[in-house]
Design an enzyme around this catalytic site. Structure first.
Site, PDB file in Angstrom:
ATOM      1  N   THR A   1      68.841  32.705  24.139  1.00  0.00           N
ATOM      2  CA  THR A   1      68.213  32.361  22.861  1.00  0.00           C
ATOM      3  C   THR A   1      67.020  33.274  22.602  1.00  0.00           C
ATOM      4  O   THR A   1      66.253  33.561  23.514  1.00  0.00           O
ATOM      5  CB  THR A   1      67.713  30.901  22.896  1.00  0.00           C
ATOM      6  OG1 THR A   1      68.807  30.047  23.238  1.00  0.00           O
ATOM      7  CG2 THR A   1      67.156  30.482  21.553  1.00  0.00           C
TER       8      THR A   1
ATOM      9  N   LEU B   1      68.895  33.362  32.364  1.00  0.00           N
ATOM     10  CA  LEU B   1      69.404  32.799  33.612  1.00  0.00           C
ATOM     11  C   LEU B   1      70.933  32.756  33.600  1.00  0.00           C
ATOM     12  O   LEU B   1      71.579  33.280  34.498  1.00  0.00           O
ATOM     13  CB  LEU B   1      68.844  31.386  33.831  1.00  0.00           C
ATOM     14  CG  LEU B   1      69.383  30.609  35.028  1.00  0.00           C
ATOM     15  CD1 LEU B   1      68.987  31.265  36.339  1.00  0.00           C
ATOM     16  CD2 LEU B   1      68.860  29.165  35.011  1.00  0.00           C
TER      17      LEU B   1
ATOM     18  N   GLU C   1      70.065  24.208  28.262  1.00  0.00           N
ATOM     19  CA  GLU C   1      69.001  23.778  29.176  1.00  0.00           C
ATOM     20  C   GLU C   1      69.422  22.608  30.043  1.00  0.00           C
ATOM     21  O   GLU C   1      68.662  21.696  30.299  1.00  0.00           O
ATOM     22  CB  GLU C   1      67.709  23.497  28.408  1.00  0.00           C
ATOM     23  CG  GLU C   1      66.970  24.800  28.217  1.00  0.00           C
ATOM     24  CD  GLU C   1      65.611  24.669  27.614  1.00  0.00           C
ATOM     25  OE1 GLU C   1      64.747  24.055  28.265  1.00  0.00           O
ATOM     26  OE2 GLU C   1      65.408  25.201  26.512  1.00  0.00           O
TER      27      GLU C   1
ATOM     28  N   GLY D   1      81.043  11.250   1.532  1.00  0.00           N
ATOM     29  CA  GLY D   1      81.457  12.597   1.131  1.00  0.00           C
ATOM     30  C   GLY D   1      80.270  13.536   1.028  1.00  0.00           C
ATOM     31  O   GLY D   1      80.338  14.702   1.401  1.00  0.00           O
TER      32      GLY D   1
ATOM     33  N   THR E   1      73.377  20.813  30.807  1.00  0.00           N
ATOM     34  CA  THR E   1      74.339  19.993  30.069  1.00  0.00           C
ATOM     35  C   THR E   1      74.102  18.523  30.385  1.00  0.00           C
ATOM     36  O   THR E   1      73.470  18.175  31.394  1.00  0.00           O
ATOM     37  CB  THR E   1      75.774  20.349  30.469  1.00  0.00           C
ATOM     38  OG1 THR E   1      75.904  20.142  31.884  1.00  0.00           O
ATOM     39  CG2 THR E   1      76.107  21.785  30.127  1.00  0.00           C
TER      40      THR E   1
END
Lengths: 411, 283
Positions: free
Chosen positions: A186, A153, A391, A368, A393
């Site tokens: 993706t 898309l 998908e 650490g 924001t």
């Protein structure tokens, strides 16, 4: 000296090997979910713990697609949870799917998104809008884990602004010809098909967008370079370039001009998959932090005794629990065929912000140790970040929610 | 920087052979096993605590799941069915209401139906291999079973007896510690893992087989099978219905935690080391 061990040591099969990571006590909701869901959640949890968690760090380092695991998940039915059995799926509901994605993401976030994209973004729209013929051709081979699909898309010029799709499709005889570039796709390097959105009628603006099914590889379709991402590195992300890509007329999904509606409805559901992924990442980060709080000593006692750490753990757990219940509720509304857009947006927003918050605090708890690759905290931090972006924001989610609220209060 | 320390491997606590492998997963002992096919596998990362009255360990609130060797046994049975060598796989468990969950896991792996032999409360606490074997023997006769496959031992009490006693009660041949089994007509070829290596035997059916680690790798329950499992039946039976008396012949006098690991002593030279070992009577 004679050992009391009667049998010579021999390596047990991988499944009997106890993993090094501490397992959290069973989550209380387990008792409240229906038995079916508890069982499937447990099976996904077992799989994630034994097959995904041990390799997740290496997959991340190598940017390697977990092909074997995807096949195994396919065999388990996880790659097509909602697809009816007649088409080769598991025939379960969306709540089961969300549970599966969460548990798998707890083991490996990349695998979680691969499963989610295949289920929600690829199979989802075809299941809802496809013809019987299209379902047989484009769904069944993608239920077994052999093939995965993707969803095209976004473009270089528009992500949130989905209505401005500049990829064009025009008809030539008995073919559609697609031209344009899609970005941030993706799974695309590992996919065998894609759902592509292209403008068929520019004058109609967003009502002029249509959806198409394109096999991969295909003449006229090429892939851009694999993006080098901060996180979810085992899943491939790249551009899809369409240059005179020709597909049969029968490859249009839904009706002409229906594309935007298909995209939005698909993303509504896909949102929950990402919420589930974010929950899994957050849970894994909490597992890491809580375990460390028991073991690391400072000022003469395990750091879990210190209020500073305790407050962090409490806030982390609260964030996850709240987002989890939102996700479940949205999934249950969807399963009951009730409106769920607002709840899905809330779930995705809540879960993704929980994931970034929890993974951030997890590094803080580890000090650490949280900054180095020896511990998974840094990977969770990197994996979590994308959940606030893709998908939809976080900003878009807020707009969706506000929109719904204002409508509820419409004078 | 601090490295995470090894988690105490609790399985060694349950091992009565006094293995001092605390802190390291000891491959020859772990997983520790029980032979009550009650599937009490105490997850090794939960701190096991002895009950205040020292009659056993605390099991309340501890997650119970299928004994790993029993998983292997179920997997083998389902494989036989997939090869069409057996007609029906029945999963059996003895214990309180919770064991139904474990039976359902077996059903989700592919077993056809389940039998829950209800034993709860005090009876359950004292349930041991002898009583379970009697139950299994009675059930085998009732169901006219041709093959009983059990885990070789359970990882909570480590008894390694149920298979053997069941076979004796039924006067059936037994193939224990099986790492391979092949059905050849009405005979069973079993490759057994013994101390000296591998022993291959051929036994007649009906028979009892106990599964060892390398027999197979149990499958994950698939989602469609989990759905199907819901419809499969679990019959409810009481030991009394089978004519079995679950009264225990054993009385547990006490259960203790293993001795706390003592601090070691650093030595400077090899001679010192040998000297210390001699002192401690170890050499």
């Amino acid at each position: 000296s004679p050992s009391s061990c009667l049998r010579p040591p021999s390596p047990p099969p991988a499944r009997a090997l106890m993993p090094r990571t501490r397992e959290l006590p069973p989550l209380p909701q387990l008792a409240e979910l229906p038995e079916l869901h508890q069982m499937m959640r447990q099976t996904c949890r077992d799989y994630a713990q034994k097959e995904l968690a041990p390799i997740a760090a290496q997959l991340d380092k190598d940017h390697k697609f977990p092909a074997k695991q995807v096949q195994e998940l396919g065999a388990m039915g996880v790659m097509a949870v909602e697809v009816p059995e007649s088409l080769g799926g598991a025939g379960m509901d969306y709540l089961a799917y969300c549970l599966a994605v969460e548990e798998l993401s707890r083991g490996c976030a990349s695998t979680g998104v691969i499963v989610s994209v295949n289920n929600s973004l690829y199979l989802g729209p075809i299941l809802k809008f496809g013809t019987e013929e299209q379902k047989k051709q484009w769904i069944t081979p993608f239920t077994t884990g052999e093939k995965v699909g993707c969803f095209a898309l976004s473009e270089p010029g528009n992500g949130s602004d989905a209505g401005a799709a500049s990829t064009l499709a025009h008809q030539e005889g008995d073919e559609w010809v697609l031209n344009g570039t899609k970005a941030w796709i993706t799974n695309c390097w590992d996919a065998s098909a894609t759902v592509v959105f292209a403008t068929t009628d520019k004058s109609l603006k967003h009502k002029g967008i249509s959806a198409f099914l394109v096999p991969m590889p295909h003449p006229g379709l090429s892939l851009g370079k694999k993006e080098d991402k901060l996180g979810i590195r085992a899943s491939s992300t790249a551009n899809i370039i369409l240059e005179d890509c020709r597909i049969p007329l029968g490859n249009m999904l839904g009706d002409r001009g229906m594309g935007f509606k298909i995209a939005m409805q698909t993303l509504d559901s896909g949102r929950l998959g990402i919420a589930a992924q974010a929950l899994g990442i957050a849970q894994a980060a909490l597992d890491c932090a809580a375990d460390y709080a028991h073991k690391r000593t400072a000022f003469g006692a395990p750091i879990g005794k210190l209020q500073a750490i305790q407050f962090k753990l409490a806030d982390m757990a609260l964030a996850i629990e709240s987002a989890r219940l939102l996700t479940w509720r949205a999934a249950m509304l969807r399963d009951a065929k009730k409106p769920f857009t607002k709840e899905a947006a809330m779930a995705k927003l809540g879960a993704s912000e929980a994931a970034t918050f929890v993974s951030h605090q997890a590094i803080q708890v580890l000090g650490g140790m949280g900054y180095v690759t020896d511990m998974p905290a840094e990977r969770h931090y990197r994996d979590a970040r994308i959940t606030e972006i893709y998908e939809g924001t976080s900003e878009i989610q807020r707009l969706v929610i506000a929109n719904k609220i204002l409508k509820e209060y419409q004078q | 920087m601090h490295r995470s320390s090894e988690v105490k491997h609790v399985a060694s606590y349950l091992n009565t052979r006094g293995c001092e492998c605390f802190g390291q997963p000891c491959e020859s002992h772990c997983p520790v096993l029980t032979d009550r096919t009650i599937h009490v596998q105490l997850k090794t990362f939960i701190k096991i605590r002895v009950k205040p009255d020292r009659t056993g360990v605390v099991t309340d609130g501890v997650k119970h799941s299928m004994n790993p060797f029993c998983e292997i046994a179920v997997e083998e049975a389902i494989k036989l069915k997939e090869k069409k060598l057996v007609k029906e796989v029945v999963a059996v468990s003895c214990g309180p209401q919770q064991v139904q969950e474990t039976i359902r896991t077996a059903l989700a792996m592919g077993a056809d139906r389940g039998i829950h032999v209800e034993v709860s409360g005090k009876d359950y606490e004292t349930l041991g291999p002898l009583q379970v074997s009697k139950i299994f023997a009675a059930l085998a006769k009732k169901e006219q079973a041709d093959l009983i496959i059990l885990g070789k031992q359970a990882i909570d009490d480590d008894c390694n007896q149920t298979g053997q006693i069941t076979a004796a009660l039924l006067d059936w041949p037994q193939g224990t510690f099986a790492s391979e089994m092949t059905l050849e007509a009405d005979k069973l070829k079993v490759v057994r893992e013994v101390d000296g290596g591998l022993e291959t035997i051929k036994i007649n059916l009906p028979a009892v087989v106990t599964a060892d680690l390398r027999l197979n790798t149990p499958r994950y329950a698939t989602l469609p099978n989990i759905m199907k499992a819901k419809k499969k039946k679990i019959a409810n039976v009481k030991p009394a219905d089978l004519g079995v008396d679950v009264c225990s012949r054993l009385e547990v006098l006490k259960v203790d935690e293993p001795p706390q690991r003592q601090a070691g002593v650093k030595v400077e030279t090899v001679d010192d080391l040998v000297g210390k070992l001699k002192e401690a009577g170890r050499v």
